[in-house]
Enzyme design. Structure first.
Site, PDB file in Angstrom:
ATOM      1  N   GLU A  73       0.695  -1.222   0.199  1.00 39.37           N
ATOM      2  CA  GLU A  73      -0.102  -0.154  -0.103  1.00 39.37           C
ATOM      3  C   GLU A  73       0.944   1.211  -0.149  1.00 39.37           C
ATOM      4  OE1 GLU A  73      -0.479  -2.678   1.972  1.00 39.37           O
ATOM      5  OE2 GLU A  73      -2.623  -3.387   1.353  1.00 39.37           O
ATOM      6  N   HIS A  88     -10.884  -5.555   8.134  1.00 38.56           N
ATOM      7  CA  HIS A  88     -11.649  -5.484   7.009  1.00 38.56           C
ATOM      8  C   HIS A  88     -12.929  -4.540   7.407  1.00 38.56           C
ATOM      9  CE1 HIS A  88      -9.404  -9.003   6.266  1.00 38.56           C
ATOM     10  NE2 HIS A  88      -9.814  -8.919   4.770  1.00 38.56           N
TER      11      HIS A  88
END
Length: 320
Positions: free
Chosen positions: A55, A124
């Protein structure tokens, strides 16, 4: 909402060759939620492509591309996956314009699926908006409807400065008619429901919950207004202040933990600007100050209709 976001990306890429989309699995797979479905086939691997699972590298590459005339749109696969990129976002994405006194702008969008309500697990399902909203130099946007998802994403892509675009996962699968009309300006809230007794202030995934609470409240004799922020940064003080002054009472609804949160900032701003109009202190209904819980407990963690109406009942009504 997935189709609305997909169409926004498609239309933006068709309108401007400098728009590129990349991230983990966004290419031929179309992303884990299929928001980028078909973009590689339509525009080629040079404009919609997969990256390594890194990321920080994704955001860092976007910074370099934006500095050189591109308009990158990157996807963080899930909210908490973005934290490895946070140093890039805070130290470079947010500061480069100020660092160069406006000579270098970064027209880039960081898309982040966020929030709960899908039975996800740790990493998540998270509500990270306060981190971004607290960082000067970033715009922070979150749609609650399909039409806003389309329009605000187009506006974010066209904006000359970096935008963190928070997509409420629980609304990915909502089906609403899409009005792909004029692109709305970033920074304007909207009153989703008029009311005279109290104002519910919400954003993103909490807007449908607030509207449901207003419906239930009406059945119990409370006429509740609902304001959808749409944009956390910049914050639309004008619309929020006017709505609260009309009702004299306010409840802020958000999924994130309440301590040092966006909800806290809203409550403070409303109290400062509406003090002489308020009939009761501003209340907050938020997630609890704990790590995001396992799926079977999330309905207790997330603000629901009952908790919102309990807060409304505590707003010092004359009959109480």
């Amino acid at each position: 909402m997935i189709q609305a976001l997909n169409r926004a990306l498609h239309d933006a890429m068709a309108a401007d060759d400098s728009v590129v989309v990349f991230g983990e699995d966004v290419g031929p797979l179309g992303g884990v939620f299929r928001v980028t479905d078909g973009l590689t086939a339509a525009f080629g691997e040079q404009r919609c492509f997969d990256t390594p699972l890194a990321e920080s590298g994704i955001v860092g590459m976007a910074v370099g591309m934006a500095m050189n005339g591109m308009r990158p749109v990157v996807e963080m696969q899930f909210d908490a996956f973005a934290y490895p990129a946070f140093e890039q976002i805070v130290s470079h994405v947010a500061k480069l314009g100020n660092r160069t006194r406006g000579r270098v702008r970064l027209p880039m969008v960081i898309r982040v699926p966020y929030g709960g309500g899908i039975g996800g697990v740790e990493h998540h399902c998270d509500s990270s908006e306060a981190y971004y909203a607290h960082t000067p130099g970033l715009l922070v946007v979150t749609p609650a409807t399909n039409t806003d998802a389309y329009g605000l994403l187009r506006a974010a892509i066209e904006h000359p400065d970096p935008v963190v675009f928070l997509e409420p996962k629980r609304q990915y699968f909502t089906r609403e008619e899409l009005d792909a009309g004029p692109v709305p300006p970033i920074g304007r809230s909207v009153v989703r429901r008029e009311g005279r007794d109290a104002t519910l202030i919400a954003y993103g995934p909490s807007v449908p919950v607030a509207l449901a609470a207003a419906e239930h409240g009406a059945a119990e004799g409370r006429d509740l207004a609902v304001v959808d922020l749409r944009s956390i940064v910049p914050f639309d003080d004008e619309t929020v202040t006017a709505a609260v002054r009309r009702t004299g009472r306010a409840v802020v609804v958000a999924e994130a933990p309440g301590f040092a949160s966006v909800a806290s900032e809203i409550a403070a701003r409303v109290s400062e600007r509406c003090f002489h109009y308020l009939e009761a202190p501003v209340r907050r209904v938020t997630g609890f100050d704990v790590p995001y819980p396992p799926p079977k407990l999330e309905q207790h963690h997330l603000p629901g209709v009952d908790r919102i109406l309990d807060a409304v009942d505590d707003l010092q009504w004359e009959e109480a």
